[in-house]
Structure formats: structure tokens, C-alpha cells
Write a protein that holds these residues in place. Structure first.
Motif, mmCIF file in Angstrom:
data_model
loop_
_atom_site.group_PDB
_atom_site.id
_atom_site.type_symbol
_atom_site.label_atom_id
_atom_site.label_comp_id
_atom_site.label_asym_id
_atom_site.label_seq_id
_atom_site.Cartn_x
_atom_site.Cartn_y
_atom_site.Cartn_z
ATOM 1 N N THR A 16 34.432 -44.958 -16.657
ATOM 2 C CA THR A 16 33.938 -43.885 -17.505
ATOM 3 C C THR A 16 34.981 -43.571 -18.573
ATOM 4 N N LYS A 61 13.140 -36.285 -16.539
ATOM 5 C CA LYS A 61 14.491 -36.365 -15.990
ATOM 6 C C LYS A 61 14.496 -37.242 -14.748
ATOM 7 N N PRO A 62 15.557 -37.967 -14.445
ATOM 8 C CA PRO A 62 16.727 -38.146 -15.305
ATOM 9 C C PRO A 62 16.466 -39.205 -16.359
ATOM 10 N N ASP A 77 31.235 -39.907 -11.465
ATOM 11 C CA ASP A 77 30.298 -39.037 -12.181
ATOM 12 C C ASP A 77 28.845 -39.395 -11.871
ATOM 13 N N GLN A 78 28.559 -40.681 -11.763
ATOM 14 C CA GLN A 78 27.184 -41.075 -11.442
ATOM 15 C C GLN A 78 26.753 -40.497 -10.092
ATOM 16 N N THR A 109 26.298 -36.668 -10.364
ATOM 17 C CA THR A 109 25.107 -36.385 -11.158
ATOM 18 C C THR A 109 23.834 -36.644 -10.362
ATOM 19 N N TYR A 110 23.858 -37.717 -9.582
ATOM 20 C CA TYR A 110 22.663 -38.036 -8.799
ATOM 21 C C TYR A 110 22.317 -36.895 -7.847
ATOM 22 N N ARG A 151 23.229 -33.764 -8.084
ATOM 23 C CA ARG A 151 22.827 -32.590 -8.864
ATOM 24 C C ARG A 151 21.335 -32.684 -9.214
ATOM 25 N N GLN A 152 20.924 -33.870 -9.662
ATOM 26 C CA GLN A 152 19.523 -34.043 -10.051
ATOM 27 C C GLN A 152 18.594 -34.009 -8.838
ATOM 28 N N GLU A 161 18.047 -30.430 -8.101
ATOM 29 C CA GLU A 161 17.086 -29.887 -9.066
ATOM 30 C C GLU A 161 15.666 -30.259 -8.669
ATOM 31 N N GLU A 215 29.888 -27.869 -5.933
ATOM 32 C CA GLU A 215 28.894 -27.590 -6.983
ATOM 33 C C GLU A 215 27.528 -27.248 -6.397
#
Lengths: 312, 312, 312, 312
Positions: A149, B280-281, C116-117, C120-121, C123-124, C127, C159
Motif C-alpha cells: 500500500t 458498495k463495495p 488495509d484490505q 476494510t472488509y 468494516r464493510q 455495514e 474500530e
């Protein structure tokens, strides 16, 4: 003449020239370097991923590097030193730096996965080669399966002052350049040189995103030099026109695995290499592939006369 | 109207249109299909890798497929049914075949490694969906990490009569087409249709190697239709001229992950989609990326007037 | 009864019972749950990696979950909802939470690479399923090819408050438990439950490192319960003696891919399952493998009488 | 004394001994070999995956191999020559064969995927090193990510007569041994030696499946020798009793990445190594890990007195 973070322009990735019988063709090394200089190249990188380094005995690697470096006295030469272990990396680094290399290029081993693993690897590599040796960070996920990244690159740059250049060949990669240059603007990362690889497939827009030039092996490095020059001179459409004219051939050469055969074939037809031979194991071109490349060259010659000046 | 091994021409890979709020935009489905028909497409593929199938609830998938199929009455519609298990694959296959799909497309799960694993997977998939359902074998190593040699494809074709088409997107892939067509010539493999994906990046030469057409999502499927038509008509240079004009944009759209946003953006600007939104995503485009695409369209418009007819 | 970060003890991973003809064996579900309760299990996880979830039609999955949940009224049931897309994950989550599931388990898709991937996964995913649904983070690099550092787990935990449990099956994994518990001690991460998977291969020392128990499918969950109980009671050597007695069989069952057949075979011989059948595609045991397992059971029976009480 | 397909017994995988300061500890090499001989080892393998070969300069590798070979005059020594390119592989092979190595071991590069790629790689390797050099095929998917089916192994064995041994460490692997021995019985494959790796985790049953012995680095090679001897003598339960006694420690040592530190630590405590040091980058053991290994040794000592004879 050590590599530093102001590097810009075009550093062609040089193939290693062989004769048909597999012997090293040192005269072609001279011709390549002379041609790079005439074309306006500002440096060169040797024994990289496409330099067939793994097919050379250690002594041969040293001799190839020596010939490139001595002929290229006017421009810096970076030497690929990626190796399965730090012992071999350190040994080769010492030898080539002593003979005048400007720096080394280090690709990540394809077993690295997490952010920490990547940063740790480069920390250990610098411990091995010495922090006084400038190095190029190679970011090429397609080939190495290692995903860095922008944040990881920043960690490496900030922690390791000897990291002076990014060989940028992530794909997609345009936003990555913008993000890294953004890090420089917001003060969170010091400036490094960004030269683009991936055969130049996005060089047209990469320059506009803030890249400093190209560091790749496309068979027309003279075109790469022109595109960088035109872009820096603000001649945007002219740069794109030239780039677009080459794109059909460039795309053909960029095929993974198959590309080196195309590159050596065209370089032979341009009179730079005596032979297009690769050492085993190497891909070869079928007659149909050669006729496709000849067709691409013929079409290109209508827009760039250099593609019409062929031998053989 | 079941898919068979004589399929040729262009089967665009259709995106799934959404409104900005994420609801499905069924009217854009109609517009897409109408446009495909006007352009000379000979089929269409929906709910593929780029159709955002995984972001749809099951009932939504069924409704999207139904709308595409019913509007496209004149041409066959192939539906992607790749799934983590055969139960879900079988269920979706049954539903879409009952509503008139011409066949299904099956991608390999990215855990397959050996030749036998790949062949076994397709054998089991056919057991699950039924040997009366024609299927398209998707060979896309870059995305699925599954490498199928020509020999493996031949084993699948010979063992499973319901395999009627190869969605060819290996890279490099030209020699693979020649090898497969050679298998047909030497009698070791029956004939199948080969339509090319990978955004058409090598369509110009793939057709000359023996491919039957394209099966990909480039935002100008009308160009793909023209190139296939011109090539079949023997107008080789004309085909290449048109293809080369599109190559800068085509290459830009072919970026992994980032490409769908570009495709939907251009399709919106061409008046085909109400919105470029992804569920999303999903990747979005930065202002700079949009300006690059606009620049590419403007440059393309000088050579292909269709690129100048934009809205918004 | 929602899952929370105080969860401890043993949550067996339940297989999905089938008859020889592939139909779901609901009575064996009841027997399994009753046995889990008798053994002292404090929860159960269903439709996980080894629950053959991908071989169930959607309605079947719902019915299997319903039967487990309703029978297990006294203990919390976690349902695996891993899916190729968030739409399917959300749909299944809603259904099972409405019928009384205590939470869901989410495995990472095997395409995730960077820190980060991964963050993020999740987190989504939250959601998609709603932040009110407690979830178990599954850390199983051997199977999913996703490597989560302790730092990444901390980011997810900090988070996403609905992350209440880690299904820990990294290998090696002992230092990871110590590091995570160290994060709790130094205040940089809130407390979560850590239950260990990987068939319990290191459960003996994982408990001593700070794990709260087991969350795995070994065919003697009663042994797992005993080892947790003995360890918590300070009977260290007794716990190790029992664990070591089972290790030869446990190791045999832990073989990737082959393990489920062993597990179902032993559970059938223990009278818990009517049949050891798996739905296709599934591994079966050769006669020699069966005789090896019988041999292991006979040897185990000398030290743990439960291994001698077999049927069939 | 060249390696041939009749090899059997135990070939320990030797670690490379270092002092705390990273210098090579040649006296410990002598002690190791002497100990292997006393234990009844029938051969030894050096500079393998766990021999830290990549951390040695080329000259050091040669000296380490030389010391092992000269001390082990009574038993054959196999040298690992895996390398990123055939040039380095050939160079090292020549040197070690000239100094008396019995053969070489070649691991596949982790980029190989298809059956043909694997077979081609070994064909080219034999072209490079010479068909007169016996080689060991290393089948270790967990570490190398290369999956060789029994059919692929048969292709290699049948095509390349210099392949005389399989270092078998697939997991699960029991059926693979049966399949390969079945190939021999049905006449479709010539006989090769099969020695088992993977730290011996399944050695108890691998021998019963037809394996010829062990080729792995467990810190008690004397136990491995005993288990092979007892099994061949028909003392089945005695063999399993001894094996099971070691299994808790053996499993602990088999942890990927972490295992070498454990192995060197125990070998130091057994008086075989002066130091447990690894060259950088290397894993080290936390105090808690050391106390766990000490605990495992103390428990083992109750059943195998050798585990109680410790120093330091």
C-alpha cells in the motif's frame, strides 16, 4: 556517482545479450549502452527481472555488470541484486558497488504478505547491504505477488534513508502516484524519485500524475525518452500522439513471460543485439508471433520512422 | 435457443445498472440490450464477474437476469452462475434456464491448482447443473488464479459435451488459441466457440488466430462488433486502424479493479446508463481519473465520431 | 441471548448431518446438540467451514440453523455467514438472527492481502449485517490464505464494537495469543473472547497463554470440555495427560480436506450421527484409512474409556 | 557412493550450526554427524529448507557441505541445491558432487502451477545438473505452494531416471503413498525410495503405507530410527507407543517458521549444538516458549529417558 532521490528521465531496463549458443555477447552490451546514451537516457538498470540474471553463473553476473558500468561512465547504472537470501544479496551488492554501480534494486520475495512483513524485509535487506548503498524499491505485484500500500511504501521511505527511488509498476497505479506525491505535499513522507515500469503501459498519464520518468525495458527506449521530454516541455498532445502510436506494439511486448522474446527480437531487428537468443529456460516466438510483431512494426513505421529502420 | 459451439460475433458482458441510491435501474437494462442489438451484437452475458452479481440479493439476481433475457429476445443471453458451492450454482441455473437463458458461464474457484482438480471441478459442476445445460468455460487466470493448460481445456471439452464455448482471457493468450485450434485440426478435440475477454486487449490478433469473436465488457461494444466484422470481411488494416484508435482508452479501462468504474462512467456519458454508480463495495473515480478518461474520449473522437456523442 | 466478549468454554463446530442419500438428518442435529450439552459445551457454531454450508440450498441452510438453534435453547448458537458478497451475507444474517442466533461468524475472502484490505472488509461486512449483530472474527490463514497480524486484529476490534470473539486458528499461534492479551493489558485493545480452532492441536498450551476455550470440531468435544475444565481448575498435568492421549487421533483428524470424513466417521461410531456421509463433492475414507482410525480409537480407549464405547 | 532408489531408514535433515555471533560452528557439524551415526541413521541431508542455506555465502555453503560429507564417510549425504536459477543450481551441484555428495535435493519454485510446468521444471533441472546426478524430488506443498499429484510424480519418475527418491511431505499424504506404491505394483511406475518429511508427523502410519523411512529434522532423530526399526521388526504397538510419547513435542516443533528455533534449542540442550543461534533473519523463542518446550521435555522424559539427559 550514487543514485539519489532526484533521479529522473529514463533508466532503460537492459536485457542481457547472448549469442545463439548462449555465450554472453559483450559487444552488444556496448551497443546497448551507446544507444541508451544517444537516445537521451539518464541511467540504466541491469540484471533486473528481465535481465535473465538467474541464468548467469555468479562470475558471469559480475562480468555483465562490470561491462555495463564501465561503458556507461556518463550515466548511473543500477544493478538488480534480488536474491533468495541476504547473504547472496550482500555479496553481489558489495561487488557491484565497488566496481562503480550507482545503487541496487531489490524486489520483494513472493512470500511476503502483511504490511509488517514487507517493511521488516526491507529493514533486514538494508542491514545486510549497508545503509550507505542507495536502493530502488521495486513495487510490482503482478510478478511478485506482493502488495504494498502507499502507507507501506511511506513506512519504508521514512525508516530507511537509503531508499531513494520507487520502481513503480503496480497496476492500477495512477492513484498510487498521486497518493505518494500527496504524502510528500502534506509532509508525511520525504521526496523520492518515482520511475515507472510495467513496460510503460501508462507512462503517458503517470508523468502527469507526478512520476519522474520511466524505468522499463520497452524495445524503443528512445520513444520513452521522447515522451518524457515532450511531457516536461508541456507538449501534451504531441507526447500522447507518439505514445499512442507505439501502444499497439508496447502492449504486445508487455505480455507476461512472452515479452522478453519480443523485446529481444525487436532489439535484434533494430541492430542493437546480435541475436535474440535467451538462455534456457526461455520463451521463443512462433513464426506467427514474429509475423505479428513485423506487422506491428510496419504499422508503427508509418508514424515513427525509427520503426522502419530494421535489419535482418 | 440454447447456446452451441457455433456461437460467434460479440457477446458483450453487461454491467448491472444501478441508480445513485443503489436501486436497480431496469430501464437502463433495456437501453443496454437495445444498444447491443443495434450495434450488431450476437448475444450477451449477464451477471458475470463485472456484473456485481455478488452485491445482489438472490431475488434481485433473478429479476436482473429476467429483464435482460426478456428484452433480448432476438439474441441468446448467457448468465454467470459461479458460486462458492454447487447447491447455489444449481439453484440459480435452474431458475435462469427456465426463464429462457441460452446457457450459463462458470468460473473456476481460485483454490484449484492441479490439472485434475480443474477437470474434476467442471465434472462436478455439470453433475450439479445437468448435462443438458450448455456452459461457457471461463479461463481467466489473472483474476481467478487458476491456470488451465490447453491440455486441460481439451480434457474438459472432450469429457463434457455441454461445454460449448471458451471465454478466453488468458494472458498471454495468442498461442493458446492457435494450440486449441490445432487440437481441432488434428482431431484430438471437437470444435468449440472461442470468444475473447480481457476487455479485448488482444482482439485484433486473437481473431486472426482463430477466435470467433469477443465476450467482454469494453464500453464501446460497437467498436468490437466493427472489428469482428471488418476482420471477417478481410479488411485487415481497417480493422487494426479502428482497434488502435480505441486502444488507449481500452487499456485504461482494462485496469483490474478500477476498470468497472471507467466502464460505467463512459456508458453513462454515452447515454446508456442513468448513473455510473456501483453498489458498495465499489471503486469510484477521482476527478483526475475522470479528466483522464475525458481526455482519452476527446482524443478518440478525432478518429471515431461515436466517442464525441456524449451527454452529461 | 447475544454473544459477547465474555464467552468462554467450548463451542463445538457442528457438522451438518446427512443420510447416505444426501438428505439432511435432523434427528442427528438433535443428538449432536444434546451431546454437546451433556459434555458441558457452553455454545455451538453451525454452518462453519466444515459444516458443508456451500452444499446446502439456501432454504436448507435456514432449516439446519433453525433446528440447531431451537434444540440448543440453553446455549448460544453462532452461525457461519461467510459469503462471496455482502448481499448474501446480510440476507442470511437477518434470517438467523431473527430465529435466535447469538451471533455470526465471518471468514475473510481469500483475495485479501494488505492490512488495509482486511480491515476494510470487516468494516464493510459490519455495514452490511448491522452493527447490532455480534460477530466472530475467523483468523485461519492455512485455509483462507489471509494473514492477520495482531495489529490488524486490534484495529478491527477497536474500530468495530460488534467484534466480540476471535476464532483463533493461526499456526503458529501461541505468541499471537500472548500478544493480543498483552494489548489488553497495556490498554491498547479492549477485551475479546478468544476461542481456539485448528482442531485443538495446541489447545493444551493455548489455554495457558490466555485463550478462553475451544471453538473447533474435534470428534471428542467432551475431551475439549474436560481439558478446559481441568486447566481452569489448575490441574495442569491431568489436563495434559488427557490431551496427549487424544493427540494421535486429533492429529489424524486435523488433516486438511481429509479431516471431515474422519470426524463424521468417528461421530457415527460414537452414535451421534446416523451416517458419515458427506454431500458431493466430499472426501471419503479408504478401508485402510478406516482401519487406521479404528486402530487409533483402540489405542485411545486404553486411556479414555469413551473411545471404547462405539457402535457399528 | 551415489544415492539410489533402494535408500531406506532415516536421513536426518541437518541444521547448520552457528555460534552466537553467527560464525559457523564446524565442531557441532562433527557432533551432529557422529550422533546421527550412533543413532542408526542411514544417511543425512544438508543445506535443506531448514539448513538456513540462504543465509550462507556461497563459499560457506561449500565448506559446510564439505564438513558434513567428510565426517559422514560411512553414510550418504544429500545436499539441497534449490536455487532461483539453473545456473546457481548447476554450479553448486558440481561442487558438492565432486567432493563426494551422494546426490542432491531439488525443491520446486513456488511459481509453478500446472502439471506441465512442474514436469518441465524438473526436466530442465536435470538438463542443468546432468542426468548422472541422482536427485531427490521434494514434494512439500505447505511450504512451496506447489501441488504435485501422484500422476505428476509418476511422469517425473518415468521420464527422469536420475530421480531416485521422493521426500514426501504432502499433507494429507497417506493415500498418496498408497497410490504411488500402487503405481509400482501395477507396473506403471518404477520403484523409488520414499522417505517422509513434515517433521515425521505421520511417520507411524506412513511406514505402514509403504514409506521406506524418514527424511526430516525432528530433534530426536534417534526416536525416528527406533520407530523405523520397530516397525520393520513387526513391533507395531511398541513403535506407536514410542511415537505417541514424542508426538506432543514433535507437533510443537512442527510449527511452520517457529520450528527451527525449537529444534536448535532442544539440540543444544541435548549437547549436540554449542548454540541455538540462527543467523538473521531468524525466529527466536520467548521465555514462555522455552518453558513450554522444557515442560514437554520433562513430560517426555517419563516415557523416553533420552529426553531427560539434558545440558544447560
Amino acid at each position: 556517482m550514487l543514485l539519489n532521490s532526484d533521479a529522473s528521465g529514463v533508466y532503460p531496463i537492459a536485457p542481457t545479450p547472448f549469442f545463439d549458443d548462449g555465450k554472453i555477447d559483450f559487444n552488444s552490451i556496448d551497443r546497448l549502452i551507446d544507444f541508451y546514451l544517444e537516445s537521451g537516457s539518464t541511467g540504466a538498470t541491469v540484471l533486473g527481472q528481465l535481465g535473465e540474471a538467474a541464468k548467469l553463473e555468479h562470475e558471469e553476473s559480475v562480468e555483465v555488470a562490470r561491462r555495463f558500468i564501465s561503458r556507461a561512465s556518463a550515466i548511473p547504472v543500477v544493478v538488480g541484486v534480488s536474491a533468495p537470501g541476504f547473504a547472496a544479496m550482500r555479496a553481489l551488492t558489495r561487488e557491484v558497488m565497488e566496481m562503480g554501480a550507482a545503487g541496487v534494486m531489490i524486489a520483494p520475495p513472493n512470500t511476503l504478505r502483511t504490511d509488517d512483513q514487507i517493511v521488516t524485509y526491507y529493514r533486514q535487506a538494508v542491514e545486510a547491504i549497508g545503509s550507505d548503498v542507495p536502493f530502488v524499491l521495486q513495487d510490482y505485484p503482478l510478478t511478485f505477488s506482493v502488495q504494498m500500500t502507499p502507507g507501506v511504501i511511506r513506512r519504508i521511505v521514512q525508516e530507511l534513508p537509503s531508499c531513494v527511488m520507487l520502481k513503480h509498476e503496480d497496476w492500477p497505479g495512477l492513484e498510487k502516484i498521486s497518493t505518494l506525491r500527496g504524502f510528500e505535499k502534506d509532509g508525511s513522507m520525504r521526496h523520492i524519485s518515482i520511475l515507472c515500469g510495467n513496460n510503460g503501459l501508462f507512462l503517458d498519464y503517470e508523468l502527469e500524475r507526478g512520476a519522474d520518468g520511466a524505468n522499463t525495458g520497452y524495445c524503443f527506449p528512445d520513444m520513452l525518452c521522447d515522451v518524457v521530454r515532450l511531457t516536461k516541455a508541456g507538449k501534451r498532445e504531441e507526447a500522447h500522439d507518439l505514445f499512442d502510436a507505439h501502444l499497439p506494439l508496447l502492449r504486445y511486448e508487455q505480455q507476461p513471460g512472452a515479452g522478453l522474446a519480443v523485446r529481444k527480437y525487436v532489439m535484434m531487428r533494430r541492430g542493437l543485439l546480435t541475436s535474440a537468443a535467451q538462455r534456457k529456460p526461455g520463451a521463443s516466438m512462433t513464426p506467427q508471433a514474429k509475423s505479428e510483431v513485423d506487422h506491428l512494426l510496419a504499422r508503427l513505421a508509418k508514424k515513427d520512422a525509427r520503426a522502419g529502420k530494421l535489419v535482418g
